[in-house]
Design an enzyme around this catalytic site. Structure first.
Site, PDB file in Angstrom:
ATOM      1  N   ASP A 197      -6.340   1.309   0.804  1.00  0.00           N
ATOM      2  CA  ASP A 197      -6.446   1.332   2.460  1.00  0.00           C
ATOM      3  C   ASP A 197      -7.852   0.932   2.853  1.00  0.00           C
ATOM      4  O   ASP A 197      -8.621   0.484   2.074  1.00  0.00           O
ATOM      5  CB  ASP A 197      -5.940   2.478   2.978  1.00  0.00           C
ATOM      6  CG  ASP A 197      -6.812   3.680   2.411  1.00  0.00           C
ATOM      7  OD1 ASP A 197      -8.035   3.540   1.810  1.00  0.00           O
ATOM      8  OD2 ASP A 197      -6.695   4.961   2.839  1.00  0.00           O
ATOM      9  N   LYS A 218       0.789  -1.277  -0.074  1.00  0.00           N
ATOM     10  CA  LYS A 218      -0.042   0.165  -0.066  1.00  0.00           C
ATOM     11  C   LYS A 218       0.775   1.185  -0.095  1.00  0.00           C
ATOM     12  O   LYS A 218       0.566   2.161  -0.684  1.00  0.00           O
ATOM     13  CB  LYS A 218      -1.058  -0.004   1.272  1.00  0.00           C
ATOM     14  CG  LYS A 218      -1.953   1.207   1.078  1.00  0.00           C
ATOM     15  CD  LYS A 218      -2.454   1.500   2.464  1.00  0.00           C
ATOM     16  CE  LYS A 218      -1.385   2.114   3.498  1.00  0.00           C
ATOM     17  NZ  LYS A 218      -2.074   2.770   4.967  1.00  0.00           N
TER      18      LYS A 218
END
Length: 219
Positions: free
Chosen positions: A139, A121
């Site tokens: 996320d 991420k």
């Protein structure tokens, strides 16, 4: 509504209303953004932005951060979630960045993930924001919003599965923007506990609204 139609309407809405979305993390250099994104894991951007001015004043370069130690660095980020681990991550990241990458942020997700504290991420965020690469960071906001809107299958279990679907349907040149569109929509409108459907301009395409709100209104 077919999934392709949802994406088309979503893209048209955001392109018209939010043509230039940006990260809400404050930074001046790629190094500062990398530090801020590492700190932002399971922590709000608002809290990170409260901490980073003093942190960046003290450690404006990876070289200076590398020369620090746990006891010196920890007080600067003690109010951030998981400060012990993040202190270790930042020190390890700075050392590797200086020693192995000549203090330059790698420009590929695979290389970035070698840095301590940098998962997929975080690497996707940096690649998107700094290098404008078509990477989609998933996320909790993106994961939630993608499912509620019906952009991905409801049975997807991991951020990577969601990421793969999103990049399949979103035009490559818009992926860096779409990352911010979905995050900001999840942060301010499609919030976790009580989505603000009354304020949302995407109800016409939203699977959650159709099944949970519109159905009740028809009773």
């Amino acid at each position: 509504m077919r999934r392709a139609e949802r994406y088309e309407q979503l893209i048209n809405y955001f392109t018209e209303n939010y043509p230039e979305p940006e990260t809400e993390l404050n930074y001046r250099t790629p190094y500062e953004l990398l530090v801020a994104v590492i700190l932002s894991a399971q922590c709000t951007d608002k809290r990170v932005n409260m901490v980073t001015p003093a942190l960046f004043d003290k450690f404006p370069t990876p070289e200076l951060l590398k020369e620090s130690n746990f006891d010196e660095l920890f007080p600067y980020i003690r109010s951030i979630s998981y400060p012990n681990n993040k202190t270790k991550h930042l020190l390890g990241m700075a050392k590797m960045l200086v020693d192995d990458f000549n203090s330059e942020i790698p420009n590929t997700v695979a290389e970035m993930q070698k840095l301590p504290g940098v998962g997929r991420k975080t690497a996707n965020v940096i690649a998107s924001v700094i290098y404008n690469k078509p990477t989609m960071a998933v996320d909790t906001h993106v994961f939630r919003v993608s499912k509620r809107l019906g952009l991905v299958n409801q049975n997807l279990k991991t951020p990577l599965e969601v990421e793969k679907t999103l990049v399949k349907y979103i035009p490559e040149e818009l992926i860096p923007k779409a990352h911010h569109w979905l995050i900001l929509h999840g942060r301010y409108v499609c919030v976790a506990r009580a989505p603000k459907c009354g304020e949302c301009n995407l109800t016409n395409l939203c699977r959650y609204y159709d099944k949970n709100v519109a159905k009740d209104l028809k009773k």
